[in-house]
Design a protein around this motif. Structure first.
Motif, PDB file in Angstrom:
ATOM      1  N   GLN A  36     -29.937  50.355 -12.794  1.00  0.00           N
ATOM      2  CA  GLN A  36     -28.830  51.098 -13.400  1.00  0.00           C
ATOM      3  C   GLN A  36     -29.338  52.332 -14.134  1.00  0.00           C
ATOM      4  O   GLN A  36     -28.687  53.388 -14.105  1.00  0.00           O
ATOM      5  CB  GLN A  36     -28.044  50.199 -14.354  1.00  0.00           C
ATOM      6  CG  GLN A  36     -27.233  49.147 -13.645  1.00  0.00           C
ATOM      7  CD  GLN A  36     -26.641  48.113 -14.608  1.00  0.00           C
ATOM      8  OE1 GLN A  36     -27.053  48.002 -15.753  1.00  0.00           O
ATOM      9  NE2 GLN A  36     -25.674  47.359 -14.105  1.00  0.00           N
ATOM     10  N   ALA A  37     -30.489  52.224 -14.761  1.00  0.00           N
ATOM     11  CA  ALA A  37     -31.068  53.366 -15.484  1.00  0.00           C
ATOM     12  C   ALA A  37     -31.449  54.479 -14.510  1.00  0.00           C
ATOM     13  O   ALA A  37     -31.132  55.650 -14.745  1.00  0.00           O
ATOM     14  CB  ALA A  37     -32.290  52.920 -16.291  1.00  0.00           C
ATOM     15  N   THR A  38     -32.113  54.136 -13.415  1.00  0.00           N
ATOM     16  CA  THR A  38     -32.493  55.167 -12.447  1.00  0.00           C
ATOM     17  C   THR A  38     -31.254  55.762 -11.777  1.00  0.00           C
ATOM     18  O   THR A  38     -31.202  56.961 -11.519  1.00  0.00           O
ATOM     19  CB  THR A  38     -33.487  54.636 -11.400  1.00  0.00           C
ATOM     20  OG1 THR A  38     -32.939  53.504 -10.736  1.00  0.00           O
ATOM     21  CG2 THR A  38     -34.818  54.268 -12.040  1.00  0.00           C
ATOM     22  N   GLN A  39     -30.239  54.940 -11.538  1.00  0.00           N
ATOM     23  CA  GLN A  39     -29.002  55.455 -10.953  1.00  0.00           C
ATOM     24  C   GLN A  39     -28.325  56.431 -11.912  1.00  0.00           C
ATOM     25  O   GLN A  39     -27.785  57.455 -11.486  1.00  0.00           O
ATOM     26  CB  GLN A  39     -28.045  54.308 -10.607  1.00  0.00           C
ATOM     27  CG  GLN A  39     -26.762  54.765  -9.930  1.00  0.00           C
ATOM     28  CD  GLN A  39     -27.000  55.406  -8.575  1.00  0.00           C
ATOM     29  OE1 GLN A  39     -27.699  54.864  -7.743  1.00  0.00           O
ATOM     30  NE2 GLN A  39     -26.435  56.581  -8.365  1.00  0.00           N
ATOM     31  N   ALA A  40     -28.365  56.134 -13.190  1.00  0.00           N
ATOM     32  CA  ALA A  40     -27.759  57.026 -14.184  1.00  0.00           C
ATOM     33  C   ALA A  40     -28.437  58.396 -14.155  1.00  0.00           C
ATOM     34  O   ALA A  40     -27.763  59.428 -14.223  1.00  0.00           O
ATOM     35  CB  ALA A  40     -27.854  56.405 -15.578  1.00  0.00           C
ATOM     36  N   VAL A  41     -29.770  58.424 -14.028  1.00  0.00           N
ATOM     37  CA  VAL A  41     -30.484  59.700 -13.943  1.00  0.00           C
ATOM     38  C   VAL A  41     -30.105  60.421 -12.654  1.00  0.00           C
ATOM     39  O   VAL A  41     -29.841  61.626 -12.662  1.00  0.00           O
ATOM     40  CB  VAL A  41     -32.010  59.491 -14.047  1.00  0.00           C
ATOM     41  CG1 VAL A  41     -32.765  60.791 -13.775  1.00  0.00           C
ATOM     42  CG2 VAL A  41     -32.381  58.950 -15.426  1.00  0.00           C
ATOM     43  N   ARG A  42     -30.032  59.689 -11.542  1.00  0.00           N
ATOM     44  CA  ARG A  42     -29.613  60.304 -10.273  1.00  0.00           C
ATOM     45  C   ARG A  42     -28.208  60.883 -10.386  1.00  0.00           C
ATOM     46  O   ARG A  42     -27.905  61.906  -9.794  1.00  0.00           O
ATOM     47  CB  ARG A  42     -29.649  59.284  -9.125  1.00  0.00           C
ATOM     48  CG  ARG A  42     -31.042  58.970  -8.636  1.00  0.00           C
ATOM     49  CD  ARG A  42     -31.011  58.203  -7.330  1.00  0.00           C
ATOM     50  NE  ARG A  42     -30.342  56.925  -7.397  1.00  0.00           N
ATOM     51  CZ  ARG A  42     -30.899  55.774  -7.759  1.00  0.00           C
ATOM     52  NH1 ARG A  42     -32.175  55.732  -8.103  1.00  0.00           N
ATOM     53  NH2 ARG A  42     -30.211  54.660  -7.768  1.00  0.00           N
TER      54      ARG A  42
END
Length: 123
Positions: A36-42
């Motif tokens: 979820q954290a990496t998706q938020a950055v994407r």
């Protein structure tokens, strides 16, 4: 936070995600949290905010950049070397890398994509 701070945090996150995944020890909740954290950055959320949400708090000092290192003093994290022929596939961060010891191209863990080879000027 400045663009430089955000690029530094994104570079750290990209380099750290593989170790974070290993450290999760197959805990599905932690793996989901990292995803979820990496998706938020994407999706365009500030990498600084994402690092804070992952538990890396920042000081109020300005980001310190020195030599060829991306400064992450605000997070109390080890810097990521800015070197190599490959760069971020989206241009979101300043991370650069080289192929590994087996010659495999480096990978961006945030975008789950291979890093992009920079064109070299012809001699």
């Amino acid at each position: 936070m400045s663009t430089a701070d955000n690029r530094a945090a994104a570079a750290w996150l990209c380099a750290a995600v593989p170790d974070l995944l290993v450290g999760a020890l197959a805990d599905e909740q932690v793996l989901t949290w990292i995803d979820q954290a990496t998706q938020a950055v994407r999706d365009g959320e500030s990498a600084v905010a994402v690092c804070r949400r992952l538990g890396y708090s920042t000081r109020t000092d300005p980001d310190k950049h020195a030599d060829d290192m991306v400064g992450l003093d605000d997070f109390g994290l080890d810097p990521v070397r800015v070197e190599g022929d490959y760069h971020c596939p989206t241009g979101r961060c300043s991370r650069r890398a080289r192929p590994d010891e087996r010659g495999r191209e480096p990978h961006c863990a945030v975008d789950d994509a291979p890093m992009v080879l920079r064109a070299r000027p012809r001699p």
